[in-house]
Write a protein that holds these residues in place. Structure first.
Motif, PDB file in Angstrom:
ATOM      1  N   TRP A   1       0.834  -1.205   0.000  1.00 30.98           N
ATOM      2  CA  TRP A   1       0.000   0.000   0.000  1.00 30.98           C
ATOM      3  C   TRP A   1       0.871   1.258   0.000  1.00 30.98           C
ATOM      4  N   GLU A   2       0.350   2.312  -0.615  1.00 32.65           N
ATOM      5  CA  GLU A   2       1.036   3.607  -0.694  1.00 32.65           C
ATOM      6  C   GLU A   2       0.028   4.715  -0.432  1.00 32.65           C
ATOM      7  N   SER A   3       0.349   5.620   0.462  1.00 38.17           N
ATOM      8  CA  SER A   3      -0.524   6.752   0.754  1.00 38.17           C
ATOM      9  C   SER A   3      -0.395   7.798  -0.335  1.00 38.17           C
ATOM     10  N   GLN A   4      -1.525   8.288  -0.806  1.00 37.44           N
ATOM     11  CA  GLN A   4      -1.497   9.230  -1.918  1.00 37.44           C
ATOM     12  C   GLN A   4      -0.961  10.595  -1.516  1.00 37.44           C
ATOM     13  N   ASP A   5      -0.298  11.233  -2.452  1.00 44.82           N
ATOM     14  CA  ASP A   5       0.074  12.635  -2.320  1.00 44.82           C
ATOM     15  C   ASP A   5      -1.165  13.486  -2.573  1.00 44.82           C
ATOM     16  N   TRP A   6      -1.031  14.763  -2.435  1.00 48.20           N
ATOM     17  CA  TRP A   6      -2.085  15.747  -2.609  1.00 48.20           C
ATOM     18  C   TRP A   6      -2.722  15.614  -3.999  1.00 48.20           C
ATOM     19  N   ASN A   7      -4.054  15.440  -4.027  1.00 39.96           N
ATOM     20  CA  ASN A   7      -4.798  15.326  -5.292  1.00 39.96           C
ATOM     21  C   ASN A   7      -4.230  14.228  -6.192  1.00 39.96           C
ATOM     22  N   ASN A   8      -3.815  13.125  -5.614  1.00 41.18           N
ATOM     23  CA  ASN A   8      -3.080  12.137  -6.401  1.00 41.18           C
ATOM     24  C   ASN A   8      -3.663  10.736  -6.302  1.00 41.18           C
ATOM     25  N   CYS A   9      -4.980  10.639  -6.073  1.00 40.52           N
ATOM     26  CA  CYS A   9      -5.557   9.303  -5.905  1.00 40.52           C
ATOM     27  C   CYS A   9      -5.497   8.499  -7.201  1.00 40.52           C
ATOM     28  N   GLY A  10      -5.675   9.154  -8.358  1.00 39.00           N
ATOM     29  CA  GLY A  10      -5.635   8.433  -9.624  1.00 39.00           C
ATOM     30  C   GLY A  10      -4.286   7.793  -9.876  1.00 39.00           C
TER      31      GLY A  10
END
Length: 423
Positions: A116-125
Motif C-alpha cells: 500500500w502507498e498513501s497518496q500525495d495531494w490530489n493524487n488518488c488516480g
C-alpha cells in the motif's frame, strides 16, 4: 546620557533584528521547497488559500441551472421534455467475443493486496494505478505516473482516459482499458478471474474547505476481493488505508456518479482472457449502447436521480447526440449536482458547445473555475465558447491558461494552433 549617544546602538540593534528575521525567512522558504517537506505542507497552504478565496468570493451551493431551451436552441418558458429514444439494438462488433454462459462465481475471493502507498495531494488516480501496476510486479510509484499525467502537483483531476493512456503508452507489455455501465457482477467476475479491478467513485471529505462546502469529491479505488456472506468488497484506498471493507450497496452508490466506469490493467498475454471475460462489452460501441439503455431505464424508474440523468447525457454524448445529451444534462443540473462535480466531468461543456448554447457554457465554466481555478478543461471549453462569440483574444487567453494548468494538454495546444497563436 545624551540622546545622540543612544541612536547608533538602537540602529545597530534594529538592523541585526531585521537581518536575523530575513535570514530565518530565507531558511524557512528553502526548507519548504525540500521535496519531503513540500509534499507535507503544500496541500495545507493550498487549503488555506482556497478557504480565504472562497470566503472572499463565495460560490453558490451547486452549479447553475441552464435556461430551458427549445429544440431549436432558443430560450423557452418551460423545461423541455426529454423524449426517451428507442433502446438501441445491440449488435456485437467484429472484435467482440460472445458472452459465455454464466458460470457460478465463488462466494468469496480475496487476492493478495499490493504494497500500500498513501497518496500525495490530489493524487488518488496515479496512486491507485500505481497500486494496480504494483500488483502485477511493477516497481514504480505514484510519482512516476503523476509526473506524466499531471505535471503540476496542484492539478486536481486525472481522467480515466489519461490513466489508461499512461499504461498503453508507457508500460511495455501491458494494456489498460476502461468501460462504463458496470455492475457488481462484473466486478466480482473480474476478481474471480484472478485480477483486481479499479473504479472511479465519489467520496466525502471529513472537513469543509469553505463556508458552504458540500465536501463531495471524486476518488479512485482498487478492489481486491469480495465476500458474499458479509456483502462487502475488500478495497485498497490510497486516501483511507489498505484492506478496507466496503458494503456492496455503499460501493454501488458511490460508483453511480461516474457512469459506473471501471478500469482493467493486464499483461498483453492475457488479452484473449479479458475479451472472453467481458464478452460483448469488449466492443466499446456495444458497451456504450448497453450503458445508454440502462440509463434510459434508470431515468424512467428514478426521474429525480441527478446522476442517472447525467450518465444518460454522457452516454448520448458518446454517440454525438448533442441535443439529447444537452437536455439530459439540463435535467441533472436542475435536480442538483455537487459543487465539485464539474471539476471531474465535462460532458455539459461539450454538449452545450455543439448546440450553440454559449451563454450556458460560459456560466458553467465560470462556476467550475470558481471552484477549481486551474481546471484545464474548463479553461479550454470557455475558450471555445468565447471564440464562437467572436472574442478571439479572450479565447486565446483561456487556451493559454489551460496549457499553463497542464503543459501536456494536447487539446489546448491544438486550440492555440487552430487560432494561429503561440502557446
Amino acid at each position: 546620557m545624551p540622546v545622540k549617544d543612544t541612536i547608533k546602538p538602537m540602529k545597530t540593534s534594529f538592523r541585526a533584528y531585521l537581518w536575523g528575521a530575513l535570514s530565518a525567512l530565507v531558511v524557512l522558504l528553502a526548507l519548504y521547497f525540500v521535496p519531503p517537506i513540500h509534499r507535507r505542507l503544500a496541500w495545507r497552504m493550498d487549503a488555506l488559500e482556497t478557504t480565504l478565496r472562497m470566503r472572499l468570493h463565495p460560490v453558490a451551493a451547486q452549479p447553475p441551472t441552464p435556461r430551458p431551451v427549445t429544440p431549436a436552441g432558443n430560450p423557452a418558458t418551460a423545461t423541455p421534455t426529454l423524449t426517451p429514444s428507442p433502446t438501441p439494438t445491440l449488435t456485437p462488433g467484429p472484435t467482440a467475443t460472445p458472452t459465455p454462459s454464466p458460470t457460478p462465481l465463488p462466494r468469496q475471493v480475496l487476492l493478495k493486496p499490493p504494497k500500500w502507498e498513501s497518496q500525495d495531494w490530489n493524487n488518488c488516480g496515479p496512486t491507485t494505478l500505481a497500486l494496480y501496476l504494483r500488483w502485477w510486479g511493477w516497481q514504480g510509484d505514484q510519482y512516476d505516473i503523476s509526473g506524466v499525467v499531471k505535471p503540476k502537483r496542484g492539478d486536481r483531476n486525472v481522467n480515466v482516459e489519461e490513466l489508461a493512456g499512461f499504461v498503453n503508452n508507457r508500460i511495455k507489455g501491458f494494456s489498460a482499458i476502461y468501460r462504463v455501465g458496470g455492475d457488481l457482477e462484473i466486478l466480482k467476475r473480474v476478481l474471480a478471474s484472478g485480477m483486481p479491478v479499479m473504479i472511479e467513485e465519489s467520496m466525502m471529505f471529513e472537513e469543509q474547505y469553505w463556508p458552504n462546502d458540500d465536501r463531495w469529491a471524486a476518488h479512485y479505488l482498487l478492489i481486491t476481493g469480495y465476500d458474499d456472506a458479509t456483502r462487502q468488497f475488500t478495497t485498497q484506498d490510497s486516501f483511507r488505508g489498505a484492506n478496507r471493507r466496503v458494503p456492496y450497496a455503499t460501493l454501488r452508490s458511490n460508483w453511480e456518479a461516474f457512469n459506473f466506469a471501471y478500469i482493467l490493467v493486464f499483461p498483453n498475454t492475457r488479452t484473449d482472457a479479458v475479451k472472453a471475460l467481458l464478452g460483448e462489452d469488449w466492443n466499446t460501441d456495444v458497451n456504450r449502447q448497453k450503458a445508454l439503455a440502462a440509463m434510459q431505464q434508470a431515468t424512467r424508474e428514478h426521474p429525480d436521480d441527478a446522476y442517472a440523468w447525467f450518465n444518460l447525457g454522457t452516454n448520448l454524448l458518446y454517440f454525438e447526440r448533442y441535443p439529447e445529451a444537452a437536455a439530459a444534462y439540463d435535467r441533472a443540473l436542475k435536480i442538483g449536482l455537487p459543487q465539485r462535480f464539474l471539476r471531474y466531468q465535462f460532458g455539459p461543456f461539450i454538449a452545450y458547445f455543439h448546440t450553440a448554447r454559449f451563454d450556458d457554457l460560459l456560466a458553467l465554466t465560470d462556476y467550475a473555475l470558481q471552484i477549481t481555478p486551474n481546471s484545464e478543461e474548463a479553461h479550454l471549453w470557455r475558450g471555445w465558447a468565447l471564440y464562437r462569440l467572436g472574442k478571439k483574444q479572450e479565447a486565446i487567453a483561456e487556451f493559454r491558461a489551460a496549457l499553463e494548468a497542464n503543459p501536456h494538454y494536447e487539446d489546448a495546444k491544438y486550440a492555440l494552433q487552430f487560432l494561429g497563436a503561440r502557446p
